[in-house]
Design a protein around this motif. Structure first.
Motif, short mmCIF file in Angstrom:
data_model
loop_
_atom_site.label_atom_id
_atom_site.label_comp_id
_atom_site.label_asym_id
_atom_site.label_seq_id
_atom_site.Cartn_x
_atom_site.Cartn_y
_atom_site.Cartn_z
N ALA A 91 0.95 -1.06 -0.13
CA ALA A 91 -0.09 0.16 0.10
C ALA A 91 0.99 1.23 -0.07
N ALA A 92 0.47 2.17 -0.91
CA ALA A 92 1.40 3.51 -1.16
C ALA A 92 1.10 4.53 0.10
N GLY A 93 2.13 4.84 0.65
CA GLY A 93 1.89 6.19 1.57
C GLY A 93 1.41 5.58 3.18
N MET A 111 6.65 -2.72 1.01
CA MET A 111 7.46 -3.15 -0.43
C MET A 111 6.80 -2.18 -1.42
N MET A 112 7.65 -2.00 -2.52
CA MET A 112 7.08 -1.09 -3.61
C MET A 112 7.45 -1.88 -4.87
N ALA A 113 6.68 -1.55 -6.14
CA ALA A 113 6.90 -2.24 -7.19
C ALA A 113 6.16 -1.65 -8.21
N SER A 156 11.08 5.73 -3.44
CA SER A 156 11.03 4.55 -4.20
C SER A 156 9.76 4.47 -4.89
N MET A 157 8.65 4.92 -4.00
CA MET A 157 7.38 4.79 -4.65
C MET A 157 7.31 5.94 -5.48
N LEU A 158 7.68 7.30 -5.37
CA LEU A 158 7.65 8.32 -6.37
C LEU A 158 8.46 7.93 -7.71
N SER A 159 9.57 7.08 -7.50
CA SER A 159 10.15 6.81 -8.61
C SER A 159 9.20 5.85 -9.79
N VAL A 160 8.49 5.35 -8.89
CA VAL A 160 7.34 4.55 -9.81
C VAL A 160 6.39 5.36 -10.53
N CYS A 161 5.96 6.56 -9.72
CA CYS A 161 5.33 7.48 -10.22
C CYS A 161 6.08 8.20 -11.46
N VAL A 162 7.47 8.56 -11.13
CA VAL A 162 7.96 9.26 -12.31
C VAL A 162 7.94 8.42 -13.65
O1 LIG Z 1 0.63 6.18 -7.49
C1 LIG Z 1 0.27 5.53 -6.47
O2 LIG Z 1 -0.37 5.90 -5.53
C2 LIG Z 1 0.92 4.07 -6.80
C3 LIG Z 1 2.01 3.89 -5.98
C4 LIG Z 1 3.28 3.84 -6.97
C5 LIG Z 1 2.50 3.73 -8.29
N1 LIG Z 1 1.42 3.95 -7.97
#
Ligand code: A1CAB
Length: 256
Positions: A91-93, A111-113, A156-162
């Motif tokens: 879960a993010a955040g 964990m983030m992916a 690392s979560m924001l790197s997925v957003c990026v």
């Molecule tokens: O944007 C989100 O909240 C989720 C977490 C990382 C990518 N998507």
């Protein structure tokens, strides 16, 4: 080892697929919600579905929690855990201490992916670091990165957003290539995918050289690249990216 999944969503489906395609597959036990995803995953070897959430935690000591942040509380109220359970929460955040309180007395790792977890070359991120989990995922072919602080893990979560933000930019650039040259959009995307791959190669192979220095090695004075670098700098093209990253990081820091 058998890994449980509570909440089979896009991300957890990608993780299960990625691990099962690897040289080191595991056994999986899925919660019965999201029928269509579970149905698809059941066609893979070593994947089973449990009658309910409690049956997942009864059968598995390692469990990935894939439910949305808003559904964590309801899930926690449904299951009985022991100190032998190790929950991996995607879960993010949601802060570690909140998760530990919700799922006491289980051990919790964040964990983030991304949905790229389905394909070779993807990475997973952990907080706090956990040797057994790192071994499990690196055996399955994932890049693994752990962080010493939770704020760094949030990055690392924001790197997925990026990555999603890049993809949207790539759409616009590919469209421009296609409109101006007549090449198909698919070919234009392929071209830009190769270019992205090469920037990743440069970043990895030349770790001690700053990205902006690498950019100027390509864009030496008088080149087309240099004209583009100047054009983008003059318009502060990086500003909206940096602004939204800072805004989201601040928000994550101030979460309860
Ligand atoms: O944007 C989100 O909240 C989720 C977490 C990382 C990518 N998507």
């Amino acid at each position: 080892m058998r890994i449980g999944v509570l909440g089979v969503g896009a991300l957890t489906e990608a993780i299960v697929r990625g691990v099962q395609k690897s040289k080191s597959p595991y056994r999986w036990c899925l919660s019965p919600r999201s029928a269509f995803r579970v149905e698809r995953l059941l066609s893979l070897p070593q994947v089973s579905v449990a009658a309910d959430n409690q049956a997942v935690v009864d059968q598995c000591s390692t469990v990935i929690i894939g439910v949305r942040p808003n559904d964590l509380q309801a899930l926690a109220a449904q299951i009985k855990l022991t100190p032998d359970h190790h929950l991996i929460c995607v879960a993010a955040g949601v802060e570690l201490k909140t998760l530990q309180a919700l799922f006491y007395p289980a051990k919790v790792t964040r964990m983030m992916a991304s949905i790229a977890a389905e394909y070779p070359g993807a990475s997973v991120f952990f907080f706090p670091s956990d040797a057994a989990l790192s071994t499990c995922f690196s055996n399955a072919g994932f890049g693994v990165q752990s962080f010493s602080t939770e704020a760094q893990f949030e990055a690392s979560m924001l790197s997925v957003c990026v990555n999603a933000w890049w993809l949207d930019q790539i759409q616009a650039l590919a469209q421009a290539f296609s409109d101006e040259t007549g090449m198909s959009l698919v070919d234009a995307v392929e071209l830009l995918a190769r270019a992205q791959q090469e920037s990743a190669t440069l970043l990895k192979q030349r770790r001690s050289t700053a990205p902006s220095v690498l950019a100027r090695e390509i864009g030496t004075p008088g080149t087309f690249t240099a004209r583009g670098l100047y054009h983008l700098k003059e318009r502060q093209a990086e500003k909206p990216w940096v602004d939204i990253l800072s805004e989201l990081l601040k928000e994550l820091k101030s979460m309860p």
